[in-house]
Design a protein around this motif. Structure first.
Motif, PDB file in Angstrom:
ATOM      1  N   GLY A 317       0.842  -1.207   0.000  1.00  0.00           N
ATOM      2  CA  GLY A 317       0.000   0.000   0.000  1.00  0.00           C
ATOM      3  C   GLY A 317       0.866   1.240   0.000  1.00  0.00           C
ATOM      4  O   GLY A 317       2.002   1.234  -0.496  1.00  0.00           O
ATOM      5  N   VAL A 337       5.775  -8.001  -1.213  1.00  0.00           N
ATOM      6  CA  VAL A 337       4.716  -9.016  -1.171  1.00  0.00           C
ATOM      7  C   VAL A 337       3.365  -8.352  -0.928  1.00  0.00           C
ATOM      8  O   VAL A 337       3.252  -7.444  -0.097  1.00  0.00           O
ATOM      9  CB  VAL A 337       4.969 -10.002   0.003  1.00  0.00           C
ATOM     10  CG1 VAL A 337       3.948 -11.147  -0.013  1.00  0.00           C
ATOM     11  CG2 VAL A 337       6.384 -10.553  -0.038  1.00  0.00           C
ATOM     12  N   THR A 339      -1.193  -9.451  -1.424  1.00  0.00           N
ATOM     13  CA  THR A 339      -2.081 -10.593  -1.631  1.00  0.00           C
ATOM     14  C   THR A 339      -2.494 -10.766  -3.085  1.00  0.00           C
ATOM     15  O   THR A 339      -2.804 -11.865  -3.509  1.00  0.00           O
ATOM     16  CB  THR A 339      -3.351 -10.411  -0.776  1.00  0.00           C
ATOM     17  OG1 THR A 339      -3.868  -9.105  -1.037  1.00  0.00           O
ATOM     18  CG2 THR A 339      -3.046 -10.563   0.703  1.00  0.00           C
ATOM     19  N   LEU A 405       0.501 -12.681  10.134  1.00  0.00           N
ATOM     20  CA  LEU A 405       1.490 -12.519   9.067  1.00  0.00           C
ATOM     21  C   LEU A 405       2.898 -12.789   9.586  1.00  0.00           C
ATOM     22  O   LEU A 405       3.682 -13.512   8.966  1.00  0.00           O
ATOM     23  CB  LEU A 405       1.409 -11.101   8.483  1.00  0.00           C
ATOM     24  CG  LEU A 405       2.511 -10.872   7.464  1.00  0.00           C
ATOM     25  CD1 LEU A 405       2.163 -11.524   6.132  1.00  0.00           C
ATOM     26  CD2 LEU A 405       2.815  -9.417   7.277  1.00  0.00           C
ATOM     27  N   HIS A 445       8.974   2.576  12.572  1.00  0.00           N
ATOM     28  CA  HIS A 445       7.836   3.422  12.196  1.00  0.00           C
ATOM     29  C   HIS A 445       8.314   4.524  11.255  1.00  0.00           C
ATOM     30  O   HIS A 445       8.851   5.533  11.688  1.00  0.00           O
ATOM     31  CB  HIS A 445       7.192   4.017  13.462  1.00  0.00           C
ATOM     32  CG  HIS A 445       6.001   4.878  13.173  1.00  0.00           C
ATOM     33  ND1 HIS A 445       5.559   5.859  14.023  1.00  0.00           N
ATOM     34  CD2 HIS A 445       5.157   4.906  12.113  1.00  0.00           C
ATOM     35  CE1 HIS A 445       4.502   6.447  13.496  1.00  0.00           C
ATOM     36  NE2 HIS A 445       4.240   5.896  12.345  1.00  0.00           N
ATOM     37  N   PHE A 446       8.106   4.266   9.958  1.00  0.00           N
ATOM     38  CA  PHE A 446       8.418   5.271   8.940  1.00  0.00           C
ATOM     39  C   PHE A 446       7.256   6.258   8.887  1.00  0.00           C
ATOM     40  O   PHE A 446       6.157   5.976   9.358  1.00  0.00           O
ATOM     41  CB  PHE A 446       8.562   4.613   7.562  1.00  0.00           C
ATOM     42  CG  PHE A 446       9.799   3.785   7.402  1.00  0.00           C
ATOM     43  CD1 PHE A 446      10.936   4.324   6.834  1.00  0.00           C
ATOM     44  CD2 PHE A 446       9.832   2.454   7.816  1.00  0.00           C
ATOM     45  CE1 PHE A 446      12.081   3.565   6.671  1.00  0.00           C
ATOM     46  CE2 PHE A 446      10.969   1.688   7.654  1.00  0.00           C
ATOM     47  CZ  PHE A 446      12.098   2.243   7.082  1.00  0.00           C
ATOM     48  N   ASP A 542      -8.262   6.697   8.156  1.00  0.00           N
ATOM     49  CA  ASP A 542      -7.117   6.374   9.016  1.00  0.00           C
ATOM     50  C   ASP A 542      -7.148   7.201  10.297  1.00  0.00           C
ATOM     51  O   ASP A 542      -6.832   6.702  11.387  1.00  0.00           O
ATOM     52  CB  ASP A 542      -5.797   6.643   8.276  1.00  0.00           C
ATOM     53  CG  ASP A 542      -5.506   5.536   7.272  1.00  0.00           C
ATOM     54  OD1 ASP A 542      -6.315   4.597   7.197  1.00  0.00           O
ATOM     55  OD2 ASP A 542      -4.486   5.615   6.573  1.00  0.00           O
TER      56      ASP A 542
END
Ligand code: NAI
Length: 670
Positions: A317, A337, A339, A405, A445-446, A542
Motif C-alpha cells: 500500500g 509481497v 495478496t 502474518l 515506524h516510517f 485512518d
C-alpha cells in the motif's frame, strides 16, 4: 592541538595553504583558524611568493563553516557583529593579497568555507559528487556574515546572489560554474595541478579583470520581499535581513557593504530564531552519535552489527510502496509481497512515479533509477522471503492480521533475520505476543511520505534484543533516516502526541470553531499545515481508526471525537488516494472550506477563541502528552522528543523544539 592549516613554499615560488586539521573530520573554521591563517599569510608575504593556492587535505569537506556551538554562545548582538568583523577582516587579507590567490575546492565548501573561497581571486572546483558549494546560512537563521552578502552580488550580480542565498542550498560544481560562483570545474584528479598552472599563469600575467555584473530589475527587491513575507509569514528575520544587506550594500563601497552585513549578522546571530535553528542542527548531529546504552544493559563489545542486504516488504500500500522505493534507491534488493498481483502492479507504478519525481528533482539519474527498479522483485508468496535478512510488514493496522502474518513470515526466514512492523500505534508486545522468537521483532515506524520524512521511530518491544535493535539502528542510519528510539507504548511518541492534538482540534470543530480558524492558529504560530488540513492528508478513515485506537489505549483521558466517523458516513474521505473532499475541497491546486461539512457542524456554535488562545491550547495538549511520554520513558530525553516531533509531526524548526519552547515559557521544568 595541531593547527587547522599548514603553509609551505614550493620550488616555483608558489605558496600553498592546506587546510588539513588531522584532529577533526572537517577543517572547520574553528577559533584557532583566524590566527593560523593570518600567520600563514604573513609567512607567505614575507617569502614573497608569486601566487598562493588554497586547498584542503580532507576528502569530503573542503572547509566547513564556523563552530555552531560557538556562534550560538555569542552573548549579544555586539559580540556577534564583532565576530563577523573578525572574519571579514581575515578574508579581506586574502582579497587584498599582493599576489594572486587561487582556491581549489574539493568536497563540501559551505558557509565560512565558501566565503573564504569568494575572497580569493580565482576558484576551481573538482567535478567530484562530494563537491557542493554554497551559502546556506539562511537555514541557520543568519546571513553570510564573513563577507558573503557583500561579495557574492559583486561577483555574480545581486539577482543571482539573492536567489542563491535565499534558496539556502549547496549546489554541485557544474551548477556553481553556471551561476558564476566558481570559475572552472576540473576533474578531481587534476585539481591540484590545474591550480598550480593557473596560479603560475596569473603570477605571470596578472589576475583577469571581471566586468561588473548587471544590476537587478527595478522591482527586484520589492518582489523578493513580498515573496519572503508570503512564504515565512514574516516570522523569519534572516531572509529579510539578507535582502536588506544586498540592497543597501549594492549602492555602496565594499567596505560599507561589509559594515552593513556585519550589523545585520550581529542582530540575527544573537536572536532567538538563530539560536533555535542551531540547536536543531546540533540535535541532528547528536542523533548520529547516539547509542543504545540507555536502553540495554552494557554490551560486551564485539563486531559491528551485520548489515541487512535483502529486505522483504509485506503490504504494497502507501507505506509499503514508499519504503520499497526508498530502499531500492539505496541499493538494497527488495522483495515486495501483497495478496493480489494487481495491487503489486499498482504499487510498482507508484514506485516508478517516485523514481521519476526523484529524477526530475535531480536526486538520481535514469540509469540509477533503472538499476534500482531492477533490484525489486514482486510476489504474492510469503515463502519467497526466504533469503531476506530483514522483513518489514506494512499491512493493515490490525493486531490479529499482523500477528498472523509475522508467524507466517517467521516460518520461512532464517533464525538470525529481523522482523519489523511499520505499525503507527500498536504496541510491539501485542504484535509479537505469540511469536516463537519475539526478541527479533521491533518497530520501524516510517512516516508518510517516506521519501520526504526523515524520521524513523525505532520501537523497542519489551523482548526486543539488543542485537536486533543494534542492527535496526545501523540500518536506519545507513538508509539516511534519523532514528529516534522509543519504548513500545501505544502510539509511541509522534502518533500519540499528534493525535491528542488532532483530537482536540476535532473537538473544537465540533464546538463550532471554524476549520480555517483552527488551522490558522497553528499556521500563524509557524506550522506548515494546520490540524484539519493534516487530517485530510492522513485520510479521514485512518484518522478515525487511530482516534479509536487512542481511546482504547487511554481510557478516561482520551475521548475520541466523532466527526471523522460522521464524515465517512457522509462520503467525505479527505485527500487520500485520489479523494478530494474532507474538511476542505481541493481543486486546481487550491483548497476551499468544504460546504458539505456544514450539516455536520453544531447548530449553535460557541464563540471561537482568538487564534493565539487556540494555538496555546493545542500546544498545551502536545506539551502535556510529551511530558507524560517522558515520565513513562517512551523517549529518553526532551531533546529526542523535540527531534521526533520536528521530523515526524512537522513542528516548526525555528521554534527550536516543543519541549525547548515549553521550558522557555515555563510550561516544562525538565
Ligand atoms: P494500506 O492500506 O495502503 O496498504 C496495506 C496493504 O497491505 C494493502 O495493499 C493490502 O492488500 C496489504 N495486505 C493486507 N494484508 C496482507 C497480508 N496478509 N499479506 C500481504 N499483504 C497484505 O496501508 P498503509 O497506509 O500503507 O499502512 C500500512 C501500515 O503502515 C499500517 O500499519 C499503518 O498504520 C502504518 N503506517 C501508515 C502511515 C500512513 O500515513 N499511511 C504512516 C505510518 C505508518
Amino acid at each position: 592541538m595541531s593547527p587547522p592549516l599548514t603553509h609551505t613554499v614550493d620550488d616555483d615560488g608558489l605558496g600553498w595553504i592546506v587546510f588539513n586539521d588531522p584532529g577533526s573530520r572537517a577543517s572547520a573554521l574553528d577559533p584557532s583558524m583566524p590566527a593560523a591563517l593570518h600567520d600563514a599569510l604573513d609567512g607567505l608575504a614575507a617569502a614573497r611568493v608569486k601566487a598562493v593556492v588554497i586547498l584542503s587535505a580532507e576528502e569530503r569537506v573542503f572547509i566547513s563553516g564556523a563552530d555552531l556551538k560557538m556562534i550560538s554562545s555569542l552573548p549579544d548582538a555586539a559580540a556577534a557583529t564583532a565576530f563577523s568583523r573578525e572574519g571579514q577582516q581575515l578574508f579581506e587579507r586574502l582579497a587584498g593579497f599582493k599576489t594572486p590567490v587561487v582556491c581549489a575546492i574539493h568536497g563540501v565548501c559551505a558557509i565560512g568555507g565558501c566565503e573564504l573561497a569568494l575572497a580569493c581571486h580565482w576558484r576551481l572546483a573538482s567535478d567530484a559528487p562530494a563537491t557542493r558549494i554554497g551559502l546556506p546560512q539562511i537555514g541557520l537563521g543568519t546571513i553570510p556574515g564573513w563577507g558573503g552578502c557583500a561579495r557574492l552580488p559583486r561577483l555574480i550580480g545581486a539577482q543571482a546572489a539573492v536567489e542563491h542565498m535565499l534558496a539556502a542550498v549547496l549546489v554541485p560544481a557544474e551548477k556553481a560554474l553556471a551561476v558564476g560562483i566558481v570559475d572552472e570545474v576540473v576533474p578531481a584528479a587534476t585539481l591540484k595541478e590545474r591550480a598550480r598552472a593557473i596560479a603560475l599563469k596569473f603570477a605571470a600575467e596578472g589576475i583577469p579583470s571581471r566586468p561588473p555584473p548587471p544590476p537587478p530589475p527595478v522591482s527586484f527587491y520589492a518582489d523578493q520581499r513580498l515573496g519572503v513575507l508570503a512564504s515565512t509569514g514574516g516570522r523569519l528575520p534572516a531572509p529579510l535581513a539578507l535582502l536588506e544587506a544586498v540592497e543597501k550594500g549594492g549602492g555602496r563601497s565594499l567596505d560599507e557593504a561589509l559594515g552593513i552585513e556585519a550589523e545585520l549578522y550581529g542582530s540575527l546571530a544573537a536572536g532567538e530564531v538563530c539560536k533555535n535553528l542551531i540547536h536543531i542542527l546540533l540535535l541532528k548531529d547528536g542523533n548520529g552519535k547516539q547509542t543504545l546504552d540507555a536502553w540495554f544493559p552494557p554490551a560486551a563489545g564485539g563486531p559491528a552489527p551485520a548489515p541487512f542486504r535483502i529486505i522483504g516488504i509485506v503490504g504494497a500500500g502507501d507505506m509499503g510502496s514508499g519504503i520499497t522505493q526508498w530502499l531500492a534507491a539505496r541499493g538494497f534488493g527488495v522483495i515486495l509481497v501483497d495478496t493480489q498481483p494487481d495491487i503489486l502492479k499498482r504499487s510498482m507504478e507508484a514506485v516508478r512515479k517516485l523514481f521519476h519525481e526523484s529524477i526530475a528533482r535531480g536526486e538520481t539519474t535514469h540509469e540509477a533509477a533503472h538499476k534500482a527498479l531492477g533490484g525489486i522483485a514482486i510476489t504474492t508468496d510469503v515463502a519467497d522471503l526466504v533469503d531476506c535478512d530483514l522483513v518489514i510488514e506494512a499491512i493493515v493496522e490490525d493486531v490479529a492480521a499482523k500477528r498472523a502474518l509475522l508467524a507466517e513470515v517467521a516460518k520461512v526466514l532464517p533464525p538470525e533475520s529481523v522482523l519489523a512492523t511499520s505499525t503507527s500505534a500498536l504496541p510491539i508486545e501485542e504484535i509479537s505476543a505469540q511469536a516463537a522468537v519475539p526478541g527479533r521483532i521491533l518497530g520501524l515506524h516510517f512516516f508518510n511520505p517516506v521519501n520526504r520524512m526523515a524520521l524513523v521511530e525505532l520501537v523497542l518491544g519489551r523482548q526486543t534484543t539488543r542485537a536486533t535493535a543494534e542492527r535496526a539502528l545501523a540500518f536506519s542510519r545507513e538508509i539516511g533516516k534519523t532514528p529516534v528510539v522509543c519504548k513500545s507504548a501505544p502510539g509511541f511518541l509522534v502518533t500519540r502526541v499528534l493525535f491528542f492534538c488532532l483530537n482536540e482540534a476535532c473537538r473544537l470543530w465540533e464546538q463550532g470553531v471554524p476549520t480555517d480558524v483552527i488551522d490558522r492558529a497553528l499556521c500563524d504560530w509557524g506550522w506548515a499545515m494546520g490540524p484539519m488540513r493534516l487530517i485530510d492528508e492522513v485520510g479521514i478513515d485512518d484518522t478515525d481508526c487511530i482516534l479509536g485506537e487512542m481511546e482504547r489505549y487511554f481510557p478516561g483521558r482520551f475521548q475520541a471525537s466523532t466527526i471523522c466517523r460522521r464524515m465517512l458516513a457522509a462520503g467525505l474521505k479527505g485527500r487520500k488516494q485520489g479523494a478530494s473532499s474532507g474538511f476542505y475541497v481541493y481543486a486546481d491546486g487550491r483548497e476551499a472550506i468544504n460546504p458539505a461539512m456544514a450539516p455536520l457542524a453544531p447548530a449553535v456554535p460557541s464563540a471561537p477563541p482568538d487564534v493565539a488562545t487556540l494555538a496555546d491550547l493545542l500546544l498545551q495538549v502536545m506539551i502535556d502528552e510529551t511530558k507524560r511520554s517522558l515520565a513513562e520513558g517512551v523517549v529518553r530525553t526532551p531533546d529526542e522528543a523535540d527531534l521526533a516531533l520536528l521530523l515526524g509531526a512537522g513542528f516548526p524548526a525555528f521554534r527550536g523544539g516543543l519541549m525547548r519552547y515549553a521550558r522557555k515559557t515555563g510550561l516544562f521544568a525538565g
